[in-house]
Write an enzyme that holds these catalytic residues in place. Structure first.
Site, PDB file in Angstrom:
ATOM      1  N   CYS A 115      42.568  29.676  46.500  1.00  0.00           N
ATOM      2  CA  CYS A 115      41.177  29.932  46.897  1.00  0.00           C
ATOM      3  C   CYS A 115      40.290  28.696  46.774  1.00  0.00           C
ATOM      4  O   CYS A 115      39.196  28.651  47.322  1.00  0.00           O
ATOM      5  CB  CYS A 115      40.591  31.073  46.072  1.00  0.00           C
ATOM      6  SG  CYS A 115      41.522  32.583  46.294  1.00  0.00           S
ATOM      7  N   HIS A 255      32.979  31.038  46.397  1.00  0.00           N
ATOM      8  CA  HIS A 255      34.179  31.725  46.868  1.00  0.00           C
ATOM      9  C   HIS A 255      33.938  33.230  46.756  1.00  0.00           C
ATOM     10  O   HIS A 255      33.348  33.700  45.785  1.00  0.00           O
ATOM     11  CB  HIS A 255      35.373  31.302  46.010  1.00  0.00           C
ATOM     12  CG  HIS A 255      36.600  32.105  46.262  1.00  0.00           C
ATOM     13  ND1 HIS A 255      37.107  32.279  47.521  1.00  0.00           N
ATOM     14  CD2 HIS A 255      37.410  32.800  45.421  1.00  0.00           C
ATOM     15  CE1 HIS A 255      38.185  33.038  47.443  1.00  0.00           C
ATOM     16  NE2 HIS A 255      38.392  33.372  46.182  1.00  0.00           N
ATOM     17  N   ASN A 285      38.399  38.956  50.400  1.00  0.00           N
ATOM     18  CA  ASN A 285      38.794  37.621  49.952  1.00  0.00           C
ATOM     19  C   ASN A 285      39.781  37.016  50.962  1.00  0.00           C
ATOM     20  O   ASN A 285      40.925  37.454  51.044  1.00  0.00           O
ATOM     21  CB  ASN A 285      39.429  37.725  48.557  1.00  0.00           C
ATOM     22  CG  ASN A 285      39.824  36.365  47.990  1.00  0.00           C
ATOM     23  OD1 ASN A 285      39.781  35.357  48.693  1.00  0.00           O
ATOM     24  ND2 ASN A 285      40.214  36.340  46.728  1.00  0.00           N
TER      25      ASN A 285
HETATM   26  N1  COA Z   1      40.894  52.200  43.364  1.00  0.00           N
HETATM   27  C1  COA Z   1      40.600  53.055  42.353  1.00  0.00           C
HETATM   28  N2  COA Z   1      40.852  52.788  41.076  1.00  0.00           N
HETATM   29  C2  COA Z   1      41.427  51.617  40.790  1.00  0.00           C
HETATM   30  C3  COA Z   1      41.749  50.670  41.768  1.00  0.00           C
HETATM   31  C4  COA Z   1      41.472  51.012  43.113  1.00  0.00           C
HETATM   32  N3  COA Z   1      41.747  50.186  44.129  1.00  0.00           N
HETATM   33  N4  COA Z   1      42.305  49.598  41.196  1.00  0.00           N
HETATM   34  C5  COA Z   1      42.318  49.840  39.872  1.00  0.00           C
HETATM   35  N5  COA Z   1      41.798  51.056  39.625  1.00  0.00           N
HETATM   36  C6  COA Z   1      41.630  51.737  38.351  1.00  0.00           C
HETATM   37  C7  COA Z   1      42.545  51.208  37.273  1.00  0.00           C
HETATM   38  O1  COA Z   1      43.810  51.842  37.329  1.00  0.00           O
HETATM   39  C8  COA Z   1      41.802  51.560  36.025  1.00  0.00           C
HETATM   40  O2  COA Z   1      42.011  52.897  35.713  1.00  0.00           O
HETATM   41  P1  COA Z   1      42.120  53.378  34.185  1.00  0.00           P
HETATM   42  O3  COA Z   1      40.795  53.062  33.580  1.00  0.00           O
HETATM   43  O4  COA Z   1      42.404  54.837  34.329  1.00  0.00           O
HETATM   44  O5  COA Z   1      43.250  52.595  33.603  1.00  0.00           O
HETATM   45  C9  COA Z   1      40.328  51.410  36.431  1.00  0.00           C
HETATM   46  O6  COA Z   1      40.309  51.507  37.864  1.00  0.00           O
HETATM   47  C10 COA Z   1      39.727  50.084  36.033  1.00  0.00           C
HETATM   48  O7  COA Z   1      40.636  49.071  36.398  1.00  0.00           O
HETATM   49  P2  COA Z   1      40.423  47.575  36.037  1.00  0.00           P
HETATM   50  O8  COA Z   1      41.608  46.766  36.419  1.00  0.00           O
HETATM   51  O9  COA Z   1      39.918  47.503  34.624  1.00  0.00           O
HETATM   52  O10 COA Z   1      39.215  47.246  37.029  1.00  0.00           O
HETATM   53  P3  COA Z   1      38.343  45.951  37.089  1.00  0.00           P
HETATM   54  O11 COA Z   1      36.939  46.316  36.905  1.00  0.00           O
HETATM   55  O12 COA Z   1      38.922  44.825  36.278  1.00  0.00           O
HETATM   56  O13 COA Z   1      38.531  45.548  38.627  1.00  0.00           O
HETATM   57  C11 COA Z   1      39.638  43.964  40.025  1.00  0.00           C
HETATM   58  C12 COA Z   1      39.801  45.172  39.113  1.00  0.00           C
HETATM   59  C13 COA Z   1      41.027  43.524  40.503  1.00  0.00           C
HETATM   60  C14 COA Z   1      38.785  44.344  41.194  1.00  0.00           C
HETATM   61  C15 COA Z   1      38.969  42.808  39.229  1.00  0.00           C
HETATM   62  O14 COA Z   1      39.605  42.622  37.987  1.00  0.00           O
HETATM   63  C16 COA Z   1      38.945  41.499  39.967  1.00  0.00           C
HETATM   64  O15 COA Z   1      38.304  41.374  40.987  1.00  0.00           O
HETATM   65  N6  COA Z   1      39.607  40.469  39.437  1.00  0.00           N
HETATM   66  C17 COA Z   1      39.626  39.168  40.055  1.00  0.00           C
HETATM   67  C18 COA Z   1      40.617  39.183  41.159  1.00  0.00           C
HETATM   68  C19 COA Z   1      40.537  37.989  42.047  1.00  0.00           C
HETATM   69  O16 COA Z   1      39.483  37.494  42.316  1.00  0.00           O
HETATM   70  N7  COA Z   1      41.669  37.496  42.540  1.00  0.00           N
HETATM   71  C20 COA Z   1      41.744  36.492  43.504  1.00  0.00           C
HETATM   72  C21 COA Z   1      41.746  35.130  42.950  1.00  0.00           C
HETATM   73  S1  COA Z   1      40.340  34.212  43.249  1.00  0.00           S
END
Ligand code: COA
Length: 330
Positions: A115, A255, A285
């Site tokens: 990215c 980004h 993204n």
């Molecule tokens: N739809 C519904 N629920 C979802 C889900 C989806 N697509 N994805 C995850 N969940 C659930 C999880 O299972 C979890 O459930 P639980 O509480 O019962 O265990 C809950 O939602 C929270 O999940 P969590 O992983 O803690 O969510 P988060 O707030 O960290 O968001 C991301 C997840 C991936 C969106 C976030 O961590 C993120 O954006 N990270 C950076 C990723 C990124 O930028 N990557 C590219 C590199 S630049």
């Protein structure tokens, strides 16, 4: 003596026709439009057609550039392509694009910085121009993230989209262009965001396919925390060493990985909403394409004007990160 700087003299973008919105994803995995919007800010993303490659998207973005600005492909000296989804291992995507667009006098190469690819490529292009060796450098950000995405995994399939965007860099003696940049990397990040198979460590086998090792794996929370702190930190350092304050920035193009990452970063930088470009709702993204897409959209919306101080900042796999400060000249 006045310093030669590199500035952007033409831009273009391309996003595939097919749009996949959150409602369609609701039918594919256990998710909801509400969750995706609240947790990421994304509503829809573009998805490449079958057989469409990163070079095709980049070539279409170049065509868009030509429809907006007078650009002669034969005058291009160098093509730098930021991508983690090259058409093939080799030849480089740059070589294929060179052929597609008729840039017969250009040499070129791909860079892999996930990215952060576009800001890394801008920094490289700036050096080639500032040392006086080359006059026209085409910088490309193009990624078909759908080719690395497991559409049965709700953790990742909601996050990514496909797009390409291009910028032409040329020398300027005016008081504009790329003023400064800081690029960073920390290889410890290799354990948190990767595609495990398909390279020399784990060449493709039936087993790697069965284990879904050709898809993106990430530890979302770890990536999230690093992204916020590193993008903010490098941006603050860059502003400081150039004696600028947050209020001096007319446009911040971060980004686009998650709207909450952007919001946290913006709050650390003490920026106001009107200083920030956000288009993650439309594209998700798109990896190396997010920042140049942000440039084109901000320019088209009249939010990026000649003389504006523009700050760009990215974070991605590696981990890699970096910020570029430029005075906009179009
Ligand atoms: N739809 C519904 N629920 C979802 C889900 C989806 N697509 N994805 C995850 N969940 C659930 C999880 O299972 C979890 O459930 P639980 O509480 O019962 O265990 C809950 O939602 C929270 O999940 P969590 O992983 O803690 O969510 P988060 O707030 O960290 O968001 C991301 C997840 C991936 C969106 C976030 O961590 C993120 O954006 N990270 C950076 C990723 C990124 O930028 N990557 C590219 C590199 S630049």
């Amino acid at each position: 003596m006045k310093k030669i700087r590199a500035t952007i003299t033409a831009i273009g973008k391309y996003a595939p026709e097919r749009i996949l919105n959150n409602y369609e994803l609701e039918k594919m995995v256990d998710t909801s439009d509400e969750w995706i919007r609240a947790r990421t800010g994304i509503f829809e993303r573009h998805i490449a057609a079958k057989g469409e490659a990163s070079s095709d998207m980049a070539s279409a973005a170049f065509e868009d550039m030509q429809s907006r600005f007078k650009v002669d492909p034969e005058e291009i000296d160098l093509i730098i392509v930021a991508t983690i989804t090259p058409d093939m291992f080799f030849p480089s995507t740059a070589a294929i694009i060179q052929h597609n667009i008729g840039a017969t006098n250009a040499f070129g190469f791909d860079i892999s910085a996930a990215c952060s690819g576009f800001v890394y490529a801008l920094a490289i292009a700036a050096e080639f121009i500032e040392n006086g060796r080359y006059k026209k450098v085409l910088v490309v950000g193009s990624d078909i993230m759908s080719s690395l995405t497991d559409y049965t995994n709700r953790d990742t399939c909601i996050l990514f989209g496909d797009a390409a965007s291009v910028a032409l860099l040329e020398p300027t003696m005016q008081d504009n262009g790329i003023l400064d940049y800081i690029m960073k990397m920390d290889g410890k990040g290799k354990d948190y965001l990767y595609v495990a198979a398909g390279g020399s460590k784990n060449p493709a086998t039936h087993e790697t396919i069965d284990k879904k090792m050709h898809y993106i794996y990430q530890e979302g929370k770890t990536v999230f925390k690093f992204a916020v702190s590193k993008m903010a930190e490098v941006s603050v350092d860059l502003l400081k060493r150039n004696s600028f304050k947050s209020k001096d920035i007319e446009m911040f193009i971060p980004h686009q990985a998650n709207k909450r990452i952007i919001d946290a970063c913006v709050s650390r930088l003490k920026l106001k909403d009107e200083q920030v470009m956000i288009n993650i709702d439309k594209y998700a993204n798109t990896t190396a394409a997010t920042i140049p897409l942000g440039i084109v959209d901000a320019y088209d919306q009249g939010r990026l004007k000649k003389g504006d101080l523009l700050l760009m900042s990215a974070f991605g796999g590696g981990f890699t990160w970096g910020s570029v400060l430029m005075k906009w000249s179009l």
